[in-house]
Write an enzyme that holds these catalytic residues in place. Structure first.
Site, PDB file in Angstrom:
ATOM      1  N   ASP A 190      48.868  -6.178  40.128  1.00 50.60           N
ATOM      2  CA  ASP A 190      47.571  -5.414  40.499  1.00 50.60           C
ATOM      3  C   ASP A 190      47.052  -6.885  41.132  1.00 50.60           C
ATOM      4  O   ASP A 190      46.007  -8.140  40.496  1.00 50.60           O
ATOM      5  CB  ASP A 190      46.367  -4.854  39.266  1.00 50.60           C
ATOM      6  CG  ASP A 190      45.337  -4.413  39.924  1.00 50.60           C
ATOM      7  OD1 ASP A 190      45.936  -2.944  39.856  1.00 50.60           O
ATOM      8  OD2 ASP A 190      44.096  -4.658  39.405  1.00 50.60           O
ATOM      9  N   ASN A 198      38.274  -3.729  50.600  1.00 50.35           N
ATOM     10  CA  ASN A 198      38.464  -2.620  51.557  1.00 50.35           C
ATOM     11  C   ASN A 198      37.354  -2.165  52.145  1.00 50.35           C
ATOM     12  O   ASN A 198      36.578  -1.702  52.949  1.00 50.35           O
ATOM     13  CB  ASN A 198      38.728  -1.605  50.749  1.00 50.35           C
ATOM     14  CG  ASN A 198      40.865  -1.572  50.993  1.00 50.35           C
ATOM     15  OD1 ASN A 198      40.909  -1.678  51.763  1.00 50.35           O
ATOM     16  ND2 ASN A 198      41.270  -0.752  49.779  1.00 50.35           N
ATOM     17  N   HIS A 203      39.173  -0.633  55.511  1.00 55.80           N
ATOM     18  CA  HIS A 203      40.586  -0.864  55.051  1.00 55.80           C
ATOM     19  C   HIS A 203      42.149  -0.895  56.145  1.00 55.80           C
ATOM     20  O   HIS A 203      42.810  -1.015  55.420  1.00 55.80           O
ATOM     21  CB  HIS A 203      41.075   0.899  55.145  1.00 55.80           C
ATOM     22  CG  HIS A 203      40.380   1.328  53.668  1.00 55.80           C
ATOM     23  ND1 HIS A 203      40.202   1.341  52.770  1.00 55.80           N
ATOM     24  CD2 HIS A 203      38.950   2.259  53.543  1.00 55.80           C
ATOM     25  CE1 HIS A 203      39.222   2.032  51.664  1.00 55.80           C
ATOM     26  NE2 HIS A 203      38.353   2.775  52.263  1.00 55.80           N
ATOM     27  N   ASP A 207      45.492  -2.701  54.226  1.00 57.48           N
ATOM     28  CA  ASP A 207      46.067  -2.763  54.129  1.00 57.48           C
ATOM     29  C   ASP A 207      47.377  -3.755  54.740  1.00 57.48           C
ATOM     30  O   ASP A 207      48.312  -4.054  54.605  1.00 57.48           O
ATOM     31  CB  ASP A 207      46.166  -1.568  55.331  1.00 57.48           C
ATOM     32  CG  ASP A 207      46.348   0.133  54.958  1.00 57.48           C
ATOM     33  OD1 ASP A 207      45.926   0.190  54.417  1.00 57.48           O
ATOM     34  OD2 ASP A 207      46.213   0.579  56.336  1.00 57.48           O
ATOM     35  N   GLU A 233      46.613  -0.508  44.077  1.00 58.89           N
ATOM     36  CA  GLU A 233      47.417  -2.061  44.765  1.00 58.89           C
ATOM     37  C   GLU A 233      47.773  -2.472  43.499  1.00 58.89           C
ATOM     38  O   GLU A 233      47.989  -3.479  43.779  1.00 58.89           O
ATOM     39  CB  GLU A 233      45.750  -2.846  44.738  1.00 58.89           C
ATOM     40  CG  GLU A 233      45.024  -2.560  43.473  1.00 58.89           C
ATOM     41  CD  GLU A 233      43.915  -1.589  43.256  1.00 58.89           C
ATOM     42  OE1 GLU A 233      43.019  -1.847  42.948  1.00 58.89           O
ATOM     43  OE2 GLU A 233      43.966  -0.912  44.829  1.00 58.89           O
TER      44      GLU A 233
END
Length: 314
Positions: A190, A198, A203, A207, A233
């Site tokens: 994680d 973000n 975002h 990405d 994630e």
């Protein structure tokens, strides 16, 4: 002295012309042989599909192979196939048994895929008179099918197995581990504080981080390992034939690799870390859920301990 053949009637000329037009209009490469394996007719598309220059076959004048033994053509085509022995064996079995039909796919060494169909030709009284072969280049179709399969099974952003495909494959690996009595481990990953990335950089930046992270994970895995994305994630790696020590060592390599990733966004430095939880299949585990739960518990223990850590849950 051979008697002179009667002149062809208009009807016969029409039939011959019609057959020639049909052959040349076909998208398939077509080959027709008689009961002795001699070529009676073919179209020019045959050379294109098989990838054989028309002038490369000895005895064929102006690209016309009629009257030649089909072994001349076979010799030119054979080495182009990825599995020539299997191709030759199937051809021989079809000639040996006229009742057999064939519909199969052939892989070329150059990456193309051909579809082959063959069936016997019968005369009066069901007398075997020869065989017709159809060859079609289906490379574009196969590539499209592969692309659709990839979309159906993989996360489009990171290329990792999607949740559904991961659990299907994981169930197969679990059954295999139990059947053969080998270890099976799992690493749950994680990204730490990913929401901050973000929120602060957007975002699109998030990405890019996910893509770089996934690429780094794949670079450290074996061919048999299964890498999946099961959440935003959240990622998981299934490790066949891997004990707890080996799984923890891999988790540490993944953590260290992630720690070394750096990005620049609007002149600012972006870094990312990951926490990892490791678990290994136990004899009493009724399903994959038990393994996932222990890995999840180890992951959150790593989070509580300060993140950017790898913990193993027995």
């Amino acid at each position: 002295m051979t008697p002179a053949q009667p002149p062809a009637t208009p009807e016969r000329k029409f039939e011959r012309s019609l057959v020639e037009e049909i052959l040349e209009a076909s998208p398939d490469g077509i080959l027709v042989v008689d009961d002795q394996g001699m070529i009676t007719c073919h179209n020019q598309r045959l050379f294109e599909v098989l990838g054989i220059p028309p002038g490369s076959i000895s005895g064929g004048e102006d690209g016309d192979l009629a009257g030649l033994d089909d072994q001349h053509l076979l010799a030119q085509a054979l080495w182009r196939f990825r599995e020539p022995e299997a191709f030759l064996e199937r051809v021989e079995s079809l000639y040996a048994d006229p009742d057999l039909e064939d519909h199969s796919e052939l892989e070329y060494r150059d990456g193309r895929t051909l579809e082959r169909h063959s069936k016997a030709l019968w005369g009066e009284g069901r007398r075997y008179v020869g065989r017709v072969w159809f060859f079609r280049d289906i490379t574009a179709r196969k590539r499209a099918e592969h692309a659709l399969e990839q979309l159906a099974r993989h996360d489009p952003l990171t290329g990792a197995a999607n949740r559904r495909h991961f659990f299907e494959r994981a169930a197969e690996e679990l059954a295999r581990a139990r059947r053969h009595g080998v270890a099976l481990s799992l690493v749950m990953l994680d990204l730490d504080h990913f929401k901050r990335i973000n929120d602060h950089w957007g975002h699109a930046a998030g990405d890019r981080v996910l893509q770089a992270f996934a690429a780094g994970v794949r670079s450290l895995l074996r061919r048999e390992d299964l890498f999946g994305r099961i959440g935003g994630e959240e990622f998981v790696v299934l490790l066949p034939a891997t004990d707890p020590e080996g799984a923890l060592q891999l988790a540490e390599r993944l953590r260290q690799h992630t720690e070394g990733l750096e990005f620049a966004e609007n002149g600012e430095r972006v870094s990312v870390t990951t926490s990892a939880g490791v678990a290994t299949l136990e004899a009493g585990d009724a399903s994959l859920d038990a393994l996932l739960q222990r890995a999840d518990e180890a992951l959150y223990a790593a989070k509580r301990a300060g993140r950017n850590r790898s913990f193993c849950q027995a």
